[in-house]
Motif scaffolding. Sequence first.
Motif, PDB file in Angstrom:
ATOM      1  N   SER A 110       0.861  -1.176   0.000  1.00 15.78           N
ATOM      2  CA  SER A 110       0.000   0.000   0.000  1.00 15.78           C
ATOM      3  C   SER A 110       0.900   1.230   0.000  1.00 15.78           C
ATOM      4  CB  SER A 110      -0.878  -0.017   1.250  1.00 15.78           C
ATOM      5  OG  SER A 110      -1.609   1.172   1.355  1.00 15.78           O
ATOM      6  N   VAL A 111       0.630   2.158  -0.905  1.00 19.21           N
ATOM      7  CA  VAL A 111       1.438   3.369  -1.048  1.00 19.21           C
ATOM      8  C   VAL A 111       0.534   4.579  -0.839  1.00 19.21           C
ATOM      9  CG1 VAL A 111       2.906   4.716  -2.595  1.00 19.21           C
ATOM     10  CG2 VAL A 111       2.953   2.225  -2.708  1.00 19.21           C
ATOM     11  N   GLY A 112       0.957   5.465   0.027  1.00 22.88           N
ATOM     12  CA  GLY A 112       0.208   6.694   0.261  1.00 22.88           C
ATOM     13  C   GLY A 112       1.148   7.884   0.286  1.00 22.88           C
ATOM     14  N   LEU A 113       0.665   9.012  -0.142  1.00 22.81           N
ATOM     15  CA  LEU A 113       1.478  10.225  -0.147  1.00 22.81           C
ATOM     16  C   LEU A 113       0.640  11.371   0.395  1.00 22.81           C
ATOM     17  CD1 LEU A 113       4.333  11.211  -1.302  1.00 22.81           C
ATOM     18  CD2 LEU A 113       2.938  12.305  -3.037  1.00 22.81           C
ATOM     19  N   SER A 114       1.186  12.057   1.364  1.00 23.02           N
ATOM     20  CA  SER A 114       0.533  13.230   1.928  1.00 23.02           C
ATOM     21  C   SER A 114       1.421  14.432   1.626  1.00 23.02           C
ATOM     22  CB  SER A 114       0.374  13.050   3.439  1.00 23.02           C
ATOM     23  OG  SER A 114      -0.134  14.213   4.015  1.00 23.02           O
ATOM     24  N   VAL A 115       0.885  15.385   0.902  1.00 18.87           N
ATOM     25  CA  VAL A 115       1.655  16.574   0.539  1.00 18.87           C
ATOM     26  C   VAL A 115       1.454  17.629   1.614  1.00 18.87           C
ATOM     27  CG1 VAL A 115       2.006  18.374  -1.184  1.00 18.87           C
ATOM     28  CG2 VAL A 115       1.425  16.051  -1.913  1.00 18.87           C
ATOM     29  N   GLY A 116       2.551  18.029   2.241  1.00 15.54           N
ATOM     30  CA  GLY A 116       2.492  19.023   3.295  1.00 15.54           C
ATOM     31  C   GLY A 116       2.600  20.439   2.775  1.00 15.54           C
ATOM     32  N   GLN A 117       3.427  20.611   1.739  1.00 16.92           N
ATOM     33  CA  GLN A 117       3.644  21.965   1.222  1.00 16.92           C
ATOM     34  C   GLN A 117       4.143  21.891  -0.222  1.00 16.92           C
ATOM     35  OE1 GLN A 117       6.981  24.051   2.974  1.00 16.92           O
ATOM     36  NE2 GLN A 117       6.044  26.036   2.570  1.00 16.92           N
ATOM     37  N   ILE A 118       3.625  22.766  -1.052  1.00 19.62           N
ATOM     38  CA  ILE A 118       4.176  22.998  -2.388  1.00 19.62           C
ATOM     39  C   ILE A 118       4.749  24.401  -2.342  1.00 19.62           C
ATOM     40  CG2 ILE A 118       3.686  23.266  -4.840  1.00 19.62           C
ATOM     41  CD1 ILE A 118       1.474  21.172  -4.471  1.00 19.62           C
ATOM     42  N   SER A 119       6.072  24.486  -2.395  1.00 16.28           N
ATOM     43  CA  SER A 119       6.717  25.778  -2.164  1.00 16.28           C
ATOM     44  C   SER A 119       7.075  26.517  -3.443  1.00 16.28           C
ATOM     45  CB  SER A 119       7.982  25.582  -1.321  1.00 16.28           C
ATOM     46  OG  SER A 119       8.860  24.677  -1.942  1.00 16.28           O
ATOM     47  N   GLU A 120       7.090  25.819  -4.573  1.00 15.57           N
ATOM     48  CA  GLU A 120       7.479  26.493  -5.806  1.00 15.57           C
ATOM     49  C   GLU A 120       6.903  25.740  -7.006  1.00 15.57           C
ATOM     50  OE1 GLU A 120      11.625  28.022  -7.906  1.00 15.57           O
ATOM     51  OE2 GLU A 120      11.717  26.531  -6.325  1.00 15.57           O
ATOM     52  N   ILE A 121       6.399  26.479  -7.980  1.00 12.55           N
ATOM     53  CA  ILE A 121       5.937  25.912  -9.239  1.00 12.55           C
ATOM     54  C   ILE A 121       6.598  26.691 -10.359  1.00 12.55           C
ATOM     55  CG2 ILE A 121       3.957  25.529 -10.749  1.00 12.55           C
ATOM     56  CD1 ILE A 121       2.222  25.254  -8.277  1.00 12.55           C
ATOM     57  N   THR A 166       8.336  22.107  -6.501  1.00 10.46           N
ATOM     58  CA  THR A 166       9.032  21.677  -5.294  1.00 10.46           C
ATOM     59  C   THR A 166       7.995  21.428  -4.212  1.00 10.46           C
ATOM     60  OG1 THR A 166      10.960  22.989  -5.904  1.00 10.46           O
ATOM     61  CG2 THR A 166      10.817  22.283  -3.616  1.00 10.46           C
ATOM     62  N   ALA A 167       8.101  20.261  -3.562  1.00  8.71           N
ATOM     63  CA  ALA A 167       7.104  19.890  -2.558  1.00  8.71           C
ATOM     64  C   ALA A 167       7.763  19.168  -1.389  1.00  8.71           C
ATOM     65  CB  ALA A 167       6.037  18.994  -3.178  1.00  8.71           C
ATOM     66  N   THR A 168       7.124  19.277  -0.237  1.00  6.36           N
ATOM     67  CA  THR A 168       7.486  18.504   0.940  1.00  6.36           C
ATOM     68  C   THR A 168       6.347  17.533   1.184  1.00  6.36           C
ATOM     69  OG1 THR A 168       8.693  20.370   1.879  1.00  6.36           O
ATOM     70  CG2 THR A 168       8.072  18.604   3.397  1.00  6.36           C
ATOM     71  N   CYS A 169       6.669  16.249   1.303  1.00  7.01           N
ATOM     72  CA  CYS A 169       5.617  15.255   1.439  1.00  7.01           C
ATOM     73  C   CYS A 169       6.055  14.108   2.344  1.00  7.01           C
ATOM     74  CB  CYS A 169       5.192  14.739   0.075  1.00  7.01           C
ATOM     75  SG  CYS A 169       6.537  14.218  -0.973  1.00  7.01           S
ATOM     76  N   ASP A 170       5.069  13.372   2.818  1.00 12.05           N
ATOM     77  CA  ASP A 170       5.297  12.169   3.608  1.00 12.05           C
ATOM     78  C   ASP A 170       4.895  10.972   2.754  1.00 12.05           C
ATOM     79  OD1 ASP A 170       6.104  13.609   5.855  1.00 12.05           O
ATOM     80  OD2 ASP A 170       4.069  13.753   6.628  1.00 12.05           O
ATOM     81  N   LEU A 171       5.852  10.073   2.530  1.00 10.76           N
ATOM     82  CA  LEU A 171       5.611   8.854   1.761  1.00 10.76           C
ATOM     83  C   LEU A 171       5.377   7.715   2.748  1.00 10.76           C
ATOM     84  CD1 LEU A 171       5.586   7.300  -0.928  1.00 10.76           C
ATOM     85  CD2 LEU A 171       8.073   7.076  -0.710  1.00 10.76           C
ATOM     86  N   ARG A 172       4.252   7.027   2.605  1.00 10.35           N
ATOM     87  CA  ARG A 172       3.882   5.934   3.497  1.00 10.35           C
ATOM     88  C   ARG A 172       3.786   4.642   2.703  1.00 10.35           C
ATOM     89  NH1 ARG A 172      -0.530   3.136   3.937  1.00 10.35           N
ATOM     90  NH2 ARG A 172      -1.025   2.076   5.850  1.00 10.35           N
ATOM     91  N   LEU A 173       4.531   3.634   3.144  1.00  9.78           N
ATOM     92  CA  LEU A 173       4.485   2.306   2.540  1.00  9.78           C
ATOM     93  C   LEU A 173       4.047   1.315   3.605  1.00  9.78           C
ATOM     94  CD1 LEU A 173       7.941   2.342   0.707  1.00  9.78           C
ATOM     95  CD2 LEU A 173       5.725   2.968  -0.235  1.00  9.78           C
ATOM     96  N   ALA A 174       3.194   0.384   3.243  1.00  8.35           N
ATOM     97  CA  ALA A 174       2.752  -0.637   4.192  1.00  8.35           C
ATOM     98  C   ALA A 174       2.659  -1.971   3.480  1.00  8.35           C
ATOM     99  CB  ALA A 174       1.403  -0.253   4.807  1.00  8.35           C
ATOM    100  N   TRP A 175       3.102  -3.044   4.153  1.00  5.17           N
ATOM    101  CA  TRP A 175       3.044  -4.393   3.606  1.00  5.17           C
ATOM    102  C   TRP A 175       3.096  -5.389   4.752  1.00  5.17           C
ATOM    103  CZ3 TRP A 175       7.336  -1.299   3.471  1.00  5.17           C
ATOM    104  CH2 TRP A 175       8.513  -1.788   4.024  1.00  5.17           C
ATOM    105  N   GLN A 176       2.846  -6.634   4.427  1.00  9.30           N
ATOM    106  CA  GLN A 176       2.843  -7.711   5.407  1.00  9.30           C
ATOM    107  C   GLN A 176       4.078  -8.586   5.186  1.00  9.30           C
ATOM    108  OE1 GLN A 176       0.149  -8.060   7.572  1.00  9.30           O
ATOM    109  NE2 GLN A 176       1.139  -9.731   8.657  1.00  9.30           N
TER     110      GLN A 176
END
Length: 160
Positions: free
Chosen positions: A30-41, A49-59
């Motif tokens: 399972s892959v999830g991404l939460s974008v905290g900030q986009i600082s530049e386009i 440019t973005a700051t994000c949290d990448l979440r991976l989950a598996w068994q």
Amino acid sequence: MRGFLIWLLLAPWAWAQAEPPRDSLPVWVSVGLSVGQISEIQETTGQFTATCDLRLAWQDPRLAFADSRRGERRREFGGRRALVQLAKMWDPGIQISNLRGAPLVEQVVDQTIWIGSDGQVEWIRRLRGSFTANYDTANFPLDRQSLTFDFLSAEYNRHS
């Protein structure tokens, strides 16, 4: 957080450190991404440019442990301990393919691994980077853009 599943196939020569659990193939990640900030386009270069949290989950049943001993249901490894734990176990090698170069910031302290007593693994890491995107500015200034993140596993894919 929205996730999706990635089908991983076994290629016996592919792992150096550890292998996925052979008795549990395919491994659903399972892959999830939460974008905290986009600082530049940058429309002209097709980057943002973005700051994000990448979440991976598996068994991974090999990481299961008896929780009755100390009453713990999951173990947590943060910062440098997460790096040590990661070196001991298999991970799916998921990357963001439209990340340009190395992340600008990926600090050791900004990652955590949780392992449940049933072998459920969750790995979260924060990163900041420059990403490529396809912009269509034909309707500027009334345009609307989609900033996408593309995921891949360099080691495992459907066609291995």
